[in-house]
Design an enzyme around this catalytic site. Structure first.
Site, PDB file in Angstrom:
ATOM      1  N   GLU A 166       0.800  -1.227   0.000  1.00 32.39           N
ATOM      2  CA  GLU A 166       0.000   0.000   0.000  1.00 32.39           C
ATOM      3  C   GLU A 166       0.836   1.281   0.000  1.00 32.39           C
ATOM      4  O   GLU A 166       0.797   2.074   0.941  1.00 32.39           O
ATOM      5  CB  GLU A 166      -0.954  -0.001   1.206  1.00 32.39           C
ATOM      6  CG  GLU A 166      -1.930  -1.158   1.195  1.00 32.39           C
ATOM      7  CD  GLU A 166      -2.989  -1.059   2.298  1.00 32.39           C
ATOM      8  OE1 GLU A 166      -2.907  -0.134   3.134  1.00 32.39           O
ATOM      9  OE2 GLU A 166      -3.892  -1.911   2.326  1.00 32.39           O
ATOM     10  N   GLU A 360      -5.272  -8.527   1.091  1.00 30.75           N
ATOM     11  CA  GLU A 360      -5.899  -8.105   2.341  1.00 30.75           C
ATOM     12  C   GLU A 360      -7.374  -7.840   2.068  1.00 30.75           C
ATOM     13  O   GLU A 360      -7.720  -7.170   1.097  1.00 30.75           O
ATOM     14  CB  GLU A 360      -5.294  -6.806   2.904  1.00 30.75           C
ATOM     15  CG  GLU A 360      -3.911  -6.927   3.488  1.00 30.75           C
ATOM     16  CD  GLU A 360      -3.437  -5.604   4.087  1.00 30.75           C
ATOM     17  OE1 GLU A 360      -4.290  -4.775   4.494  1.00 30.75           O
ATOM     18  OE2 GLU A 360      -2.217  -5.401   4.156  1.00 30.75           O
TER      19      GLU A 360
END
Length: 453
Positions: A166, A360
């Site tokens: 991320e 995720e």
């Protein structure tokens, strides 16, 4: 809908991150990360919580791996702590730091679990932040050095390597809004960080390939950005800008060979374009084998006068986020699994030939431990809905390779400290007792049948 089955070989597992679970913050040569510093800055983190102990995974990893085995996980995605492996960020390797990951990988393989290593999940050594952090081009090269050191020790046993987790959060929350470490608030710094993170990704891909990596990936938290009024051209323009910041600024240079023109213009507006040197985009476009997709919530935006989408979205004047009439998690995040389906189909269309994995996906809820049970029906519903979205996308041609739940354990939730629980396993932070929630048992059933009922 019932009886959904996933393809043979579909990879099932869960994910964690080093700072969120390991603890042992000052053991075996580890030095402070930017999150250690941020957590100690008054007012930054809920109740001043830190990751000093977290889930004490550093000492309890065998117990945690046994839990993974009990739940039937086939893949475990974890990150290495840069300040453990390179305590001064850029110099000698600390063998004691790598020893821990050696032991962890061996324990996983002994239990039949495939280790999936992420090099960078936000815990930059503080000493590197003191030299500019991700606004300093050198940091990209230091990440590649970390890749070289880590694969040299673990590469004989680890198949799948992820460079970054991320980078949107690292750049825009860390350097734009200041909501994450290192807590800077400067749009130019945020955009500089974007480029240097991506450059570090490309250099690390090359270092991992040189070290014999069999599968290399990048994990992005991608957004399904919807217009408030799909017939309003101003709303559509707002969507394009936010989509550029969340998605295309990372996807296009990685998978198409260069930044999109509107994001190039944004770099130029903030004076960052001069940091993009000749050849950088070629490095960033070093081929990957797998795109990791992290997904939590949909976004809706509209155009407006005198508004913007906040400091995490540079150049967003004239657009704003719209509150959605949807159920929400304990984070206040709206729940709509159809947005994940839309996102995956968009990726399959716009970036064809890219294998994808959900690296995720999960939700925080107000869990209550009652004896030996946490009846987290909302989390089960969240996971079930999003897995059905993944299956629908897969059925329509998206190349989906696996699904990893976030997270294996309740853990340190960054600026929220220990106030939010994402785990499928409950952790009592006073005793470190682990208790599988109902969602863990439900997920074990999904894995066991390779499908949903």
């Amino acid at each position: 809908m019932s009886g959904l089955r996933f393809p043979e070989g579909f990879r099932w597992g869960a994910a964690t991150a080093s700072y969120q679970i390991e603890g042992a913050a000052a053991e075996d040569g580890r030095t402070p990360s930017i999150w250690d510093t941020y957590a100690r800055t008054p007012g930054r983190v809920f109740h001043g919580h830190s990751g000093d102990v977290a889930c004490d995974h550093y000492h309890r990893y065998r117990e945690d791996v046994a839990l993974m085995k009990q739940l039937g996980l086939g893949t475990y995605r974890f990150s290495v702590a840069w300040p453990r492996i390179k305590p001064d960020g850029s110099g000698p390797v600390n063998s004691r730091g790598l020893d821990f990951y050696d032991r962890l990988v061996d324990e996983l393989l002994d239990k039949g679990i495939d280790p999936m290593v992420t090099l960078y999940h936000w815990d930059l050594p503080q000493v590197l932040e003191d030299r500019g952090g991700w606004t300093n081009r050198d940091t990209a090269h230091y990440l590649a050095d970390l890749a070289t050191a880590t694969i040299a020790r673990l590469g004989d046993r680890v198949r799948t390597w992820t460079t970054l987790n991320e980078p949107w959060c690292s750049a825009f929350l860390g350097y734009g809004s200041g909501d994450h470490a290192p807590g800077r608030q400067d749009p130019a710094a945020a955009l500089s960080a974007v480029h240097h993170l991506l450059l570090g990704h490309g250099l690390s891909v090359q270092a991992l390939r040189a070290g014999g990596a069999r599968e290399v990936s990048l994990t992005l938290n991608l957004a399904c950005v919807r217009p408030d009024d799909p017939d309003d051209p101003h709303d559509l323009a707002a969507v394009r800008h936010i989509d550029g910041l969340h998605n295309r600024i990372f996807l296009d240079p990685t998978l198409r060979g260069g930044y999109p023109q509107d994001m190039r213009a944004l770099f130029a507006r903030f004076g960052v374009d001069r940091q993009i040197l000749a050849g950088d985009e070629d490095v960033i476009a070093s081929p990957i084998d797998l795109l990791g997709v992290n997904f939590y919530q949909p976004s809706r935006v509209r155009a407006g006068v005198g508004v913007d989408c906040g400091p995490a979205n540079p150049g967003s004047e004239g657009c704003e986020y719209v509150q959605q009439d949807l159920p929400v998690t304990a984070m206040g995040w709206p729940v709509d699994a159809t947005a994940l389906y839309e996102l995956l189909m968009r990726l399959a269309t716009d970036y064809p030939g890219t294998p994808m994995m959900i690296t995720e996906n999960g939700a925080a809820y107000h869990d209550v431990l009652d004896g030996d049970r946490v009846a987290d029906t909302d989390r089960i519903g969240f996971l079930d809905g999003h897995l059905r979205a993944v299956h629908a996308a897969l059925s329509e041609g998206a190349d989906m390779r696996g699904y990893l739940a976030w997270s294996l354990l309740d853990n340190y939730e960054w600026a929220y400290g220990y106030d939010k629980r994402f785990g499928i396993v409950h952790v009592d932070y006073d005793t470190q007792r682990r208790t599988p929630k109902d969602s863990a048992r439900w997920f074990a059933g999904v894995i066991g049948r390779n499908g949903l009922v």
